[in-house]
Design a protein around this motif. Structure first.
Motif, mmCIF file in Angstrom:
data_model
loop_
_atom_site.group_PDB
_atom_site.id
_atom_site.type_symbol
_atom_site.label_atom_id
_atom_site.label_comp_id
_atom_site.label_asym_id
_atom_site.label_seq_id
_atom_site.Cartn_x
_atom_site.Cartn_y
_atom_site.Cartn_z
ATOM 1 N N GLN A 195 4.807 -12.810 3.362
ATOM 2 C CA GLN A 195 4.140 -11.411 2.987
ATOM 3 C C GLN A 195 4.973 -11.077 1.629
ATOM 4 O O GLN A 195 6.019 -11.419 1.372
ATOM 5 C CB GLN A 195 4.441 -10.502 3.932
ATOM 6 C CG GLN A 195 3.554 -10.106 4.931
ATOM 7 C CD GLN A 195 3.786 -9.283 5.954
ATOM 8 O OE1 GLN A 195 4.421 -9.198 6.682
ATOM 9 N NE2 GLN A 195 2.620 -8.226 6.083
ATOM 10 N N VAL A 196 4.210 -10.034 0.998
ATOM 11 C CA VAL A 196 5.024 -9.503 -0.173
ATOM 12 C C VAL A 196 5.424 -8.132 0.075
ATOM 13 O O VAL A 196 4.468 -7.375 0.658
ATOM 14 C CB VAL A 196 3.798 -9.406 -1.174
ATOM 15 C CG1 VAL A 196 4.128 -8.942 -2.726
ATOM 16 C CG2 VAL A 196 3.251 -10.806 -1.456
ATOM 17 N N PRO A 197 6.515 -7.831 -0.345
ATOM 18 C CA PRO A 197 6.773 -6.334 0.034
ATOM 19 C C PRO A 197 5.923 -5.390 -0.764
ATOM 20 O O PRO A 197 5.473 -5.542 -1.835
ATOM 21 C CB PRO A 197 8.383 -6.294 -0.621
ATOM 22 C CG PRO A 197 8.306 -7.467 -1.353
ATOM 23 C CD PRO A 197 7.313 -8.315 -1.021
ATOM 24 N N SER A 198 5.808 -4.315 -0.198
ATOM 25 C CA SER A 198 4.929 -3.233 -0.877
ATOM 26 C C SER A 198 5.706 -1.888 -0.103
ATOM 27 O O SER A 198 6.223 -1.731 0.837
ATOM 28 C CB SER A 198 3.490 -3.361 -0.212
ATOM 29 O OG SER A 198 3.386 -3.357 1.257
ATOM 30 N N PHE A 199 4.983 -0.779 -0.837
ATOM 31 C CA PHE A 199 5.286 0.362 -0.207
ATOM 32 C C PHE A 199 4.502 1.492 -0.372
ATOM 33 O O PHE A 199 3.377 1.435 -1.023
ATOM 34 C CB PHE A 199 6.775 1.198 -1.108
ATOM 35 C CG PHE A 199 6.395 1.551 -2.496
ATOM 36 C CD1 PHE A 199 5.420 2.553 -2.984
ATOM 37 C CD2 PHE A 199 6.932 0.783 -3.691
ATOM 38 C CE1 PHE A 199 5.376 2.898 -4.308
ATOM 39 C CE2 PHE A 199 6.942 1.097 -5.022
ATOM 40 C CZ PHE A 199 5.994 1.875 -5.162
ATOM 41 N N ILE A 200 4.615 2.443 0.527
ATOM 42 C CA ILE A 200 3.595 3.525 0.741
ATOM 43 C C ILE A 200 3.923 4.859 0.537
ATOM 44 O O ILE A 200 5.097 5.068 1.361
ATOM 45 C CB ILE A 200 3.098 3.316 2.031
ATOM 46 C CG1 ILE A 200 2.266 1.850 2.211
ATOM 47 C CG2 ILE A 200 1.791 4.490 2.491
ATOM 48 C CD1 ILE A 200 2.206 1.422 3.826
ATOM 49 N N ALA A 201 3.681 5.791 -0.207
ATOM 50 C CA ALA A 201 4.374 7.115 -0.207
ATOM 51 C C ALA A 201 3.170 8.086 -0.088
ATOM 52 O O ALA A 201 1.986 7.876 -0.038
ATOM 53 C CB ALA A 201 4.697 7.292 -1.828
ATOM 54 N N GLU A 202 3.486 9.127 0.619
ATOM 55 C CA GLU A 202 2.671 10.130 1.090
ATOM 56 C C GLU A 202 2.937 11.354 0.157
ATOM 57 O O GLU A 202 4.141 11.829 -0.108
ATOM 58 C CB GLU A 202 2.832 10.510 2.596
ATOM 59 C CG GLU A 202 2.283 9.430 3.060
ATOM 60 C CD GLU A 202 2.192 9.619 4.654
ATOM 61 O OE1 GLU A 202 2.870 10.723 5.197
ATOM 62 O OE2 GLU A 202 1.897 8.749 5.441
ATOM 63 N N PHE A 203 2.071 12.069 -0.330
ATOM 64 C CA PHE A 203 2.083 13.266 -1.267
ATOM 65 C C PHE A 203 2.968 12.994 -2.270
ATOM 66 O O PHE A 203 3.977 13.446 -2.395
ATOM 67 C CB PHE A 203 2.456 14.442 -0.420
ATOM 68 C CG PHE A 203 1.543 14.670 0.673
ATOM 69 C CD1 PHE A 203 0.112 15.497 0.512
ATOM 70 C CD2 PHE A 203 1.668 14.571 2.076
ATOM 71 C CE1 PHE A 203 -0.610 15.989 1.444
ATOM 72 C CE2 PHE A 203 0.936 14.814 3.098
ATOM 73 C CZ PHE A 203 -0.271 15.403 2.877
ATOM 74 N N ALA A 204 2.535 11.988 -3.241
ATOM 75 C CA ALA A 204 3.380 11.593 -4.200
ATOM 76 C C ALA A 204 2.623 12.084 -5.458
ATOM 77 O O ALA A 204 1.486 12.344 -5.692
ATOM 78 C CB ALA A 204 3.416 10.188 -4.254
ATOM 79 N N GLU A 205 3.758 12.083 -6.636
ATOM 80 C CA GLU A 205 3.190 12.186 -8.191
ATOM 81 C C GLU A 205 3.572 11.113 -8.913
ATOM 82 O O GLU A 205 4.585 10.418 -8.872
ATOM 83 C CB GLU A 205 3.961 13.329 -8.531
ATOM 84 C CG GLU A 205 3.644 14.727 -7.823
ATOM 85 C CD GLU A 205 4.512 15.726 -8.272
ATOM 86 O OE1 GLU A 205 5.582 15.530 -8.743
ATOM 87 O OE2 GLU A 205 4.393 17.045 -7.717
ATOM 88 N N ILE A 206 2.667 10.690 -9.714
ATOM 89 C CA ILE A 206 2.584 9.402 -10.349
ATOM 90 C C ILE A 206 2.626 9.781 -11.741
ATOM 91 O O ILE A 206 1.993 10.607 -12.437
ATOM 92 C CB ILE A 206 1.297 8.501 -10.141
ATOM 93 C CG1 ILE A 206 1.223 8.305 -8.607
ATOM 94 C CG2 ILE A 206 1.500 7.338 -10.851
ATOM 95 C CD1 ILE A 206 0.020 7.505 -8.232
ATOM 96 N N SER A 207 3.496 9.274 -12.634
ATOM 97 C CA SER A 207 3.498 9.383 -14.156
ATOM 98 C C SER A 207 3.244 7.806 -14.586
ATOM 99 O O SER A 207 4.178 6.946 -14.550
ATOM 100 C CB SER A 207 4.843 9.970 -14.755
ATOM 101 O OG SER A 207 5.122 11.352 -14.276
#
Lengths: 308, 211
Positions: A223-235
């Motif tokens: 598997q490949v590592p991945s991440f999940i964020a909740e209520f996030a701000e992206i620049s």
């Protein structure tokens, strides 16, 4: 130094040590700026007060429909993944945890071709009928173009020719570097959970959230590592756009950041591209931002069940 | 903040002038404006790589060096109101980096560098920072030029060790020479490159003074 045994380190500072450091830095980045470090600094300084604005407008309609087109087809499919995952807390006694992850991919040129775009039929389109007219193919720039006319409408059918044999594997290496800074981090099975002022820095984007789950898949599992964020701000640095979303998923295999339930989107010139947050998602990948249809989630009936 | 103090800033000190503009802009505005942020970003861009070299020479650890430089800029940003505008920004930053490095040594019980050696290293980095602030070139550009002038045997050793990431033992195998010879070549090449970079920077500074 990482590649240096003590025997080969110049023992006489300061001149030797300085030349050694200069050479290491030059070998690492040449004369270019260290964009990752700059973004890490900026996100903790000047960008700290400039959180991505959360617009009250929750739903917009996308005006530029061509964003829905997926970019050019990716001919190479990842054949072999080599995942180098390292984790360490950098500073003892520091107020935050820093997690640095390096993912290394080896890609092969052979393999299936990914789908470039999908056009769903509109409700008012007529079912297809077999064409019975004359087709006159012409070769234009190595492609065969056949012009046909159906019901006063001209169509060009373009045929591409590709080699019928597989190309020999040509490997290319891609290295992704991701840094996560958080107030605290805990481990839960195969997951690392980061909480409190979480800042994720990647060379393409900076992400801020209060809670992030990192799936640290092992090399063994494939598997490949991945991440999940909740209520996030992206620049997003390449497109100079900012977005906030209910859920953001980063896929290290494709290096793409996918935002679901987008609350706001600010484009490069401060504009607000329209899109439908309920049915569309944002995909940040490399220097592109795409708006694609999202899966519609089915919610349970919020009304109480009536007694039978 | 004494706004008159900007008159004493030498023309060559581009970085300091930018920072001063940023501080003045902030004092003239109740809120932090975009101009200040852009100028601080410019200062980060101008100084980060030389400071990285400095921190790397002090710590000999790339990750720690990056953390130290990052934390130093954060401290500089937080304490920007206390910055003495009559001083050079690069000097101020090197001081913060040094303090961060001392903190790291205390916490990790690492080797100590003598104050004399530290002063020499500091002076070298100051020249390199000055080169970048006053002209279009950096120490990295000078290194580019100097690498081409190295004798072939030294250049291939440097290339194999630094640019291809081999260990000293691996370089020894690849080049078919003794590890001691590799060590000697690396040491000699570093000395030559350091001299070459310093000479070029000094020559550029002299040219600037004469013009």
């Amino acid at each position: 130094m990482e590649n240096e045994s003590t025997n080969f380190t110049d023992p006489t500072p300061p001149g030797g040590a300085l030349a050694d450091a200069l050479l290491h830095e030059h070998a690492r980045l040449g004369t270019s700026d260290d964009e990752e470090l700059i973004s890490r600094i900026l996100v903790r300084t000047v960008n700290k007060t400039n959180a991505a604005p959360v617009s009250p407008a929750a739903a917009h309609r996308m005006a530029v429909r061509e964003w829905m087109q997926l970019g050019g087809a990716v001919a190479a499919v990842i054949a072999l993944l080599l995942i180098a995952l390292s984790m360490f807390n950098v500073r003892d006694g520091a107020s935050s945890d820093t997690f640095h992850m390096t993912v290394k991919f080896v890609e092969a040129a052979e393999g299936d071709i990914q789908v470039a775009s999908v056009d769903l039929p509109k409700p008012d389109q007529k079912p297809a009928r077999p064409f019975q007219g004359q087709v006159l193919p012409q070769v234009v720039n190595g492609e065969t173009v056949s012009s046909v006319t159906i019901e006063d409408q001209d169509f060009n059918l373009i045929t591409y020719f590709e080699q019928s044999f597989k190309s020999p594997p040509a490997k290319a290496t891609r290295i992704d570097s991701i840094t996560i800074i958080a107030g605290r981090s805990t481990r839960d099975g195969d997951e690392l959970i980061f909480e409190g002022n979480v800042i994720v820095t990647h060379h393409d984007f900076v992400l801020k959230t209060d809670s992030l789950r990192l799936v640290t898949a092992s090399q063994k599992s494939g598997q490949v590592p991945s991440f999940i964020a909740e209520f996030a701000e992206i620049s997003h640095l390449a497109t100079n756009s900012k977005a906030s979303a209910r859920k953001v998923v980063f896929d290290t295999a494709t290096s793409s950041l996918v935002a679901h339930g987008v609350v706001s989107l600010t484009g490069a010139n401060g504009g607000h591209p329209e899109f439908d947050s309920a049915s569309e998602r944002l995909v940040f990948q490399g220097d592109t931002l795409k708006i694609l249809p999202d899966k519609v989630e089915a919610y349970a009936n919020p009304l109480p069940l009536e007694p039978r | 903040m004494n706004f008159q103090s900007q008159n004493i800033i030498p023309d060559a000190n581009k970085g300091l002038k930018m920072y001063l503009r940023a501080v003045i802009a902030e004092e003239n505005s109740a809120l932090s404006g975009p101009a200040e942020e852009k100028d601080f970003e410019t200062l980060v861009r101008e100084n980060h790589r030389e400071l990285l070299v400095y921190a790397l020479a002090l710590t000999k650890n790339p990750t720690t060096a990056k953390d130290i430089v990052q934390d130093s800029f954060v401290v500089a940003f937080q304490k920007r109101e206390t910055f003495d505008v009559t001083r050079d920004f690069g000097t101020w930053m090197r001081g913060i980096v040094r303090n961060k490095w001392r903190e790291w040594i205390r916490k990790n019980s690492r080797y100590q560098l003598s104050e004399d050696d530290l002063a020499i290293m500091d002076a070298d980095i100051a020249r390199w920072q000055g080169e970048k602030a006053t002209g279009d070139s950096s120490a990295f550009d000078r290194l580019d030029q100097c690498l081409k002038r190295l004798p072939d045997n030294l250049r291939e050793t440097i290339h194999s060790f630094y640019y291809e990431g081999r260990t000293g033992e691996e370089v020894s195998d690849v080049l078919g020479i003794a590890p001691a010879a590799v060590r000697k070549r690396l040491q000699r090449a570093r000395e030559m490159l350091k001299d070459c970079v310093d000479r070029k920077i000094e020559a550029a500074a002299a040219e600037l003074r004469n013009s």
